[in-house]
Design a protein around this motif. Sequence first.
Motif, short mmCIF file in Angstrom:
data_model
loop_
_atom_site.label_atom_id
_atom_site.label_comp_id
_atom_site.label_asym_id
_atom_site.label_seq_id
_atom_site.Cartn_x
_atom_site.Cartn_y
_atom_site.Cartn_z
N ARG A 1 0.83 -1.21 0.00
CA ARG A 1 0.00 0.00 0.00
C ARG A 1 0.86 1.25 0.00
O ARG A 1 0.35 2.35 -0.15
CB ARG A 1 -0.91 -0.01 1.23
CG ARG A 1 -2.10 -0.96 1.10
CD ARG A 1 -2.93 -0.97 2.37
NE ARG A 1 -2.26 -1.67 3.43
CZ ARG A 1 -2.36 -2.99 3.65
NH1 ARG A 1 -3.12 -3.72 2.85
NH2 ARG A 1 -1.72 -3.55 4.64
N THR B 1 0.06 10.16 -2.51
CA THR B 1 -1.35 10.03 -2.15
C THR B 1 -1.53 8.92 -1.11
O THR B 1 -0.70 8.02 -1.00
CB THR B 1 -2.23 9.72 -3.38
OG1 THR B 1 -1.81 8.47 -3.94
CG2 THR B 1 -2.14 10.82 -4.42
N LEU B 2 -2.64 9.01 -0.41
CA LEU B 2 -2.98 8.02 0.60
C LEU B 2 -4.38 7.50 0.28
O LEU B 2 -5.30 8.30 0.06
CB LEU B 2 -2.98 8.68 1.99
CG LEU B 2 -3.11 7.77 3.20
CD1 LEU B 2 -1.77 7.12 3.51
CD2 LEU B 2 -3.58 8.58 4.42
N THR B 3 -4.57 6.18 0.27
CA THR B 3 -5.86 5.59 -0.05
C THR B 3 -6.37 4.79 1.14
O THR B 3 -5.67 3.93 1.67
CB THR B 3 -5.76 4.67 -1.29
OG1 THR B 3 -5.31 5.43 -2.41
CG2 THR B 3 -7.12 4.06 -1.62
N ASP C 1 -10.07 2.84 2.94
CA ASP C 1 -11.40 2.28 2.70
C ASP C 1 -12.42 3.07 3.51
O ASP C 1 -12.21 3.32 4.70
CB ASP C 1 -11.43 0.81 3.12
CG ASP C 1 -10.42 -0.03 2.36
OD1 ASP C 1 -10.46 -0.01 1.11
OD2 ASP C 1 -9.58 -0.70 3.00
N GLN D 1 -13.67 3.98 -1.63
CA GLN D 1 -12.34 4.36 -1.19
C GLN D 1 -12.20 5.88 -1.16
O GLN D 1 -12.88 6.60 -1.88
CB GLN D 1 -11.27 3.76 -2.10
CG GLN D 1 -11.13 2.25 -1.97
CD GLN D 1 -9.92 1.72 -2.69
OE1 GLN D 1 -9.62 2.14 -3.81
NE2 GLN D 1 -9.21 0.79 -2.07
N LEU D 2 -11.29 6.33 -0.29
CA LEU D 2 -10.94 7.74 -0.16
C LEU D 2 -9.51 7.90 -0.60
O LEU D 2 -8.61 7.24 -0.07
CB LEU D 2 -11.10 8.18 1.30
CG LEU D 2 -10.57 9.55 1.67
CD1 LEU D 2 -11.42 10.65 1.02
CD2 LEU D 2 -10.53 9.72 3.19
N ARG D 3 -9.29 8.78 -1.58
CA ARG D 3 -7.94 9.04 -2.09
C ARG D 3 -7.56 10.48 -1.73
O ARG D 3 -8.19 11.42 -2.20
CB ARG D 3 -7.86 8.80 -3.58
CG ARG D 3 -8.17 7.36 -3.97
CD ARG D 3 -8.31 7.17 -5.47
NE ARG D 3 -8.69 5.79 -5.79
CZ ARG D 3 -9.94 5.32 -5.78
NH1 ARG D 3 -10.95 6.13 -5.46
NH2 ARG D 3 -10.19 4.06 -6.06
N PHE E 1 -9.17 15.75 -1.93
CA PHE E 1 -9.43 14.30 -1.88
C PHE E 1 -10.56 13.98 -2.85
O PHE E 1 -11.29 14.85 -3.31
CB PHE E 1 -9.82 13.87 -0.46
CG PHE E 1 -11.13 14.43 0.03
CD1 PHE E 1 -12.32 13.75 -0.18
CD2 PHE E 1 -11.17 15.65 0.70
CE1 PHE E 1 -13.53 14.26 0.27
CE2 PHE E 1 -12.38 16.18 1.14
CZ PHE E 1 -13.55 15.49 0.93
N GLU E 2 -10.70 12.70 -3.14
CA GLU E 2 -11.82 12.23 -3.94
C GLU E 2 -12.29 10.89 -3.40
O GLU E 2 -11.52 10.14 -2.79
CB GLU E 2 -11.43 12.09 -5.41
CG GLU E 2 -10.27 11.15 -5.68
CD GLU E 2 -9.89 11.10 -7.14
OE1 GLU E 2 -9.34 10.05 -7.56
OE2 GLU E 2 -10.12 12.09 -7.85
N GLN E 3 -13.58 10.60 -3.59
CA GLN E 3 -14.17 9.35 -3.17
C GLN E 3 -14.72 8.59 -4.36
O GLN E 3 -15.25 9.20 -5.30
CB GLN E 3 -15.31 9.58 -2.17
CG GLN E 3 -14.86 9.84 -0.76
CD GLN E 3 -16.02 9.84 0.21
OE1 GLN E 3 -16.40 10.88 0.71
NE2 GLN E 3 -16.58 8.64 0.48
N ARG F 1 -4.80 13.52 -1.58
CA ARG F 1 -3.59 14.05 -2.20
C ARG F 1 -2.78 14.79 -1.13
O ARG F 1 -3.25 15.77 -0.55
CB ARG F 1 -3.94 14.98 -3.35
CG ARG F 1 -2.73 15.43 -4.18
CD ARG F 1 -3.16 16.31 -5.32
NE ARG F 1 -4.20 15.67 -6.12
CZ ARG F 1 -5.04 16.33 -6.92
NH1 ARG F 1 -4.96 17.66 -7.00
NH2 ARG F 1 -5.94 15.68 -7.62
#
Length: 441
Positions: free
Chosen positions: A26, A62-64, A66, A90-92, A84-86, A94
Amino acid sequence: MIVRACALLLLPLLLACTVAQAAPSRGFDVLHYAVALVPDIAAKRVQGQQTLRFRAGQPLPTLTLDVGELEVTAVMQGNRVLAFEQGDQQLRIRLPTPLKRGAVAELRILYQGAPTFGLEFDPARDEVYTIFSTRQWMPSVDAPDERATLDLSVTLPPALLATGTGRALPTRTLADGRHEHRWRLDTPMPGYVYGFAAGRYQQATQQHGAVQLRFLSVDRTPAQLRSVFARTGDMLDFFAARAGLPYRGDYQQALVASTIGQEMAGVSLMSEAYGQDVLADPSQTALMAHEAAHQWWGNRVTCASWQHFWLNEGFANFMTAAYLQQAQGEAAYQSQVQRWRTRWEAVRAKGADHALVYANWDSPSGDDRTVVYQKGAYVLHLLRSELGEEVFWHGIGDYTRANDGRSVVTADFQRAMEKAAGRSLQPFFAQWVYAAAAAAR
């Protein structure tokens, strides 16, 4: 025989594959979660905020995480708002500057949601509790190989009692009269064993050696709770002896509105209906034994990926039967063995048998669960018969102690049992673990 020989030749490759399946990279390791939840039981909603501390294992832009069905409303690093985006549960996030390998950072995440599962609400009972999976109530790395410590708080109306994973900290009374229940998990554990339960519970407590036992239920009186869970201390003693590891901390069991059973770190949930079954027939202790066994096999020694899930569930089923053998006699053990075999043979008869190690566990069927739970336990019974009592239990103890606090794959278990036996067990593992029965005969 030809197919079995081929399986033996392929075993080194199969073992290599199990290692590869252990833990996908990860790029970071979660060190600690600090989670504060405010459930609204009547509305079946939750608000939460979380501080996440993590270490980069490689240059990390980036960090991902759940997040299930949760809605993340903000992500911050200090006073800085992060993009961030969902999507796809998942949550990503930046990061403002890519982290260097080995760097440690903290983020704060604000979120809310109305989970359809994972966080269970029963307004009629004024009850809320968690079941699998954790992503439905806190952003996390929802994978069994990721271990972290936890600070958890849940803010509730003052009439409710609560239990949660970790060491209970003093409850705080807030200015508006609500109570903030708090727990601290000092030993890193997989996120899927985090959780809590809260409701208008009655409770009973009992001291068993160094372990304080606590029992909770909306429907059962303290006297009934002591009767339902009368064997809990004996179970913990039995599993500790077989593992060669004493139980650590306190242990709590709660009867909730509805669940097939849920293990957490230091807590087990079962249904009110199950509690009634035990009151009617005190011999019906298998479910509570299964959940107690997970405190060692599942929570402390954990499958490194769901592909090796039988190391959790097959073990818990088998250890349950071993406990019943000690507590209720040989007939109780053999009854469990026959149930496993009957369930597994029904799956095999329709051509749905599978190796215990899966290539993936993304959408398991009922048959897949039978393989992992029932066939997995049956294979351990067969291995016990193959090795004999002394060697088998010596191997189980060595395996458990060597991997306490670790995530394991099937090859780890095989090596431990081979060391105890003083010989290769490749023929047994090739036939019963790494191949479906139809291909192994």
